[in-house]
Design a protein around this motif. Structure first.
Motif, PDB file in Angstrom:
ATOM      1  N   ILE A   1      -4.855  16.322  -5.186  1.00  0.00           N
ATOM      2  CA  ILE A   1      -4.665  17.692  -5.671  1.00  0.00           C
ATOM      3  C   ILE A   1      -5.645  18.635  -4.991  1.00  0.00           C
ATOM      4  O   ILE A   1      -5.287  19.737  -4.560  1.00  0.00           O
ATOM      5  CB  ILE A   1      -4.844  17.740  -7.202  1.00  0.00           C
ATOM      6  CG1 ILE A   1      -3.741  16.919  -7.882  1.00  0.00           C
ATOM      7  CG2 ILE A   1      -4.833  19.180  -7.705  1.00  0.00           C
ATOM      8  CD1 ILE A   1      -3.936  16.765  -9.382  1.00  0.00           C
ATOM      9  N   LEU A   2      -6.899  18.194  -4.870  1.00  0.00           N
ATOM     10  CA  LEU A   2      -7.926  19.028  -4.229  1.00  0.00           C
ATOM     11  C   LEU A   2      -7.564  19.336  -2.785  1.00  0.00           C
ATOM     12  O   LEU A   2      -7.689  20.486  -2.329  1.00  0.00           O
ATOM     13  CB  LEU A   2      -9.288  18.320  -4.308  1.00  0.00           C
ATOM     14  CG  LEU A   2     -10.509  19.086  -3.791  1.00  0.00           C
ATOM     15  CD1 LEU A   2     -11.760  18.672  -4.559  1.00  0.00           C
ATOM     16  CD2 LEU A   2     -10.736  18.834  -2.300  1.00  0.00           C
ATOM     17  N   LEU A   3      -7.112  18.340  -2.054  1.00  0.00           N
ATOM     18  CA  LEU A   3      -6.771  18.549  -0.642  1.00  0.00           C
ATOM     19  C   LEU A   3      -5.581  19.495  -0.491  1.00  0.00           C
ATOM     20  O   LEU A   3      -5.542  20.317   0.435  1.00  0.00           O
ATOM     21  CB  LEU A   3      -6.468  17.210   0.024  1.00  0.00           C
ATOM     22  CG  LEU A   3      -7.670  16.264   0.192  1.00  0.00           C
ATOM     23  CD1 LEU A   3      -7.225  14.917   0.732  1.00  0.00           C
ATOM     24  CD2 LEU A   3      -8.723  16.885   1.105  1.00  0.00           C
ATOM     25  N   LEU A   4      -4.616  19.376  -1.386  1.00  0.00           N
ATOM     26  CA  LEU A   4      -3.470  20.291  -1.345  1.00  0.00           C
ATOM     27  C   LEU A   4      -3.911  21.724  -1.632  1.00  0.00           C
ATOM     28  O   LEU A   4      -3.460  22.675  -0.970  1.00  0.00           O
ATOM     29  CB  LEU A   4      -2.413  19.849  -2.355  1.00  0.00           C
ATOM     30  CG  LEU A   4      -1.664  18.540  -2.035  1.00  0.00           C
ATOM     31  CD1 LEU A   4      -0.759  18.143  -3.195  1.00  0.00           C
ATOM     32  CD2 LEU A   4      -0.849  18.689  -0.747  1.00  0.00           C
ATOM     33  N   LEU A   5      -4.784  21.892  -2.615  1.00  0.00           N
ATOM     34  CA  LEU A   5      -5.304  23.217  -2.921  1.00  0.00           C
ATOM     35  C   LEU A   5      -6.133  23.770  -1.768  1.00  0.00           C
ATOM     36  O   LEU A   5      -6.095  24.975  -1.488  1.00  0.00           O
ATOM     37  CB  LEU A   5      -6.159  23.164  -4.192  1.00  0.00           C
ATOM     38  CG  LEU A   5      -5.420  22.936  -5.505  1.00  0.00           C
ATOM     39  CD1 LEU A   5      -6.411  22.714  -6.648  1.00  0.00           C
ATOM     40  CD2 LEU A   5      -4.516  24.124  -5.829  1.00  0.00           C
ATOM     41  N   ARG A   6      -6.855  22.884  -1.101  1.00  0.00           N
ATOM     42  CA  ARG A   6      -7.713  23.317   0.011  1.00  0.00           C
ATOM     43  C   ARG A   6      -6.893  23.834   1.184  1.00  0.00           C
ATOM     44  O   ARG A   6      -7.361  24.702   1.928  1.00  0.00           O
ATOM     45  CB  ARG A   6      -8.605  22.147   0.442  1.00  0.00           C
ATOM     46  CG  ARG A   6      -9.699  22.506   1.437  1.00  0.00           C
ATOM     47  CD  ARG A   6     -10.687  23.489   0.875  1.00  0.00           C
ATOM     48  NE  ARG A   6     -11.680  23.877   1.862  1.00  0.00           N
ATOM     49  CZ  ARG A   6     -12.208  25.084   1.951  1.00  0.00           C
ATOM     50  NH1 ARG A   6     -11.863  26.026   1.100  1.00  0.00           N
ATOM     51  NH2 ARG A   6     -13.097  25.365   2.886  1.00  0.00           N
TER      52      ARG A   6
END
Length: 254
Positions: free
Chosen positions: A23-28
C-alpha cells in the motif's frame, strides 16, 4: 505452544508489515511526483504498522513526554531491531542507518521504502553524509539517529559520538532546528533476563526474532521524550551531543 506462537505472530506481523508495504509503495507512486522529498501521506502507513506490531507481539508499550513539534532531529539510545517499531509508533520520523542495512533481505526493502537515510561508517564519507543530512533537514524531515553508533544490551548507554551532530550547525540550520533526546527503556518479561529484548554484538537476527515471537509472557517498552533543545543554544556539536547523552541517561532506571 512456543512454535504455535511463532507461526501465528509471525504470519500476522509479516502480513501486516508487507501488506502495508505494498500500500505504501502504491501511495508513493502518487506522492513522489507531487511532493518530491515531502511525504505527507505514507508515514501514516508506517505508524500504523508499528503500532499494530506491539498488539500482535503482546508487548506493553507506553510513552512519557511529548514528541516535539519543532523542526529538527531526534536522538536515542539503541537497543534492538525493535527500536524501529518503538520509535516510529508515536511519531513521524525518518531513520538514519548504517549502509549495510540496505542490503538485508526484507528489512532493507522496508527501510528504503520508508525513507531511511543510509550512511557509511568511513571517516572519508563524513562530508557527503553531512550534505545528505542537510538536504533532508532542509526538506523538513525529522531524522532519527543513534549517536552511540551501535546497539547495547539495553541496560546502559554508550558515549555519544558527535560526528553527525555537525550537520545541525550548517549555515542557517542552527537557527531553525531543534534536537529532542529520547530514552528507550526495555523491560524483559517477568522471570526473564533483563536484557531479553537487547540485540547487540554478534547476535543473529533470526534467533532473536524467534525468541521474541515465542515468548509466552512479554515485557514492556517505554519511550521517554525529553524537552527539545535549540541547536543555536549550543556552541558546538560536542556540547550538543553531551547534553543529549546526559538527558538520555537521566531516564534510565536506577
Amino acid at each position: 505452544m512456543g512454535w504455535l506462537r511463532v507461526v501465528v505472530r509471525g504470519l500476522l506481523l509479516g502480513g501486516v508489515t508487507y501488506g502495508s508495504l505494498v500500500i505504501l509503495l502504491l501511495l508513493r507512486v502518487i506522492e513522489r511526483p507531487l511532493f518530491g522529498l515531502q511525504r505527507p501521506v505514507t508515514p501514516w502507513v508506517t505508524q500504523f504498522v508499528c503500532r499494530a506490531a506491539f498488539l500482535i507481539l503482546g508487548i506493553r508499550f507506553s510513552t512519557r513526554g511529548t514528541p516535539m513539534a519543532e523542526r529538527g532531529a531526534v536522538v536515542a539510545n539503541h537497543v534492538s531491531w525493535l527500536d524501529i517499531f518503538t520509535l516510529n509508533a508515536p511519531q513521524r520520523i525518518y531513520f538514519v542507518s548504517k549502509s549495510e542495512v540496505a542490503g538485508w533481505p526484507g528489512i532493507g526493502w522496508l527501510a528504503r521504502a520508508t525513507g531511511t537515510v543510509f550512511i557509511q561508517r568511513k571517516g572519508s564519507e563524513a562530508l557527503a553524509q553531512k550534505n545528505l543530512f542537510e538536504a533532508r533537514l532542509r526538506a523538513g524531515h525529522k531524522l532519527l539517529f543513534f549517536p552511540e553508533g551501535t546497539s547495547t544490551d539495553g541496560l546502559r548507554v554508550l558515549p555519544f559520538k558527535s560526528t553527525l551532530f555537525a550537520a545541525f550547525f550548517a549555515d542557517g540550520l542552527d537557527q531553525i532546528l531543534s534536537v529532542q533526546p529520547v530514552t528507550l527503556v526495555y523491560r524483559g518479561p517477568k522471570g526473564q533476563d533483563a536484557r531479553f529484548y537487547g540485540w547487540w554484538g554478534d547476535m543473529g537476527f533470526a534467533p532473536h526474532l524467534l525468541k521474541v515471537l515465542a515468548a509466552r509472557r512479554q515485557g514492556s517498552i517505554e519511550v521517554v521524550f525529553h524537552p527539545p533543545v535549540r541547536v543555536a543554544d549550543f556552541p558546538s556539536r560536542k556540547a550538543l551531543a553531551a547534553h543529549c547523552e546526559a538527558a538520555v541517561r537521566s531516564a534510565f532506571p536506577d
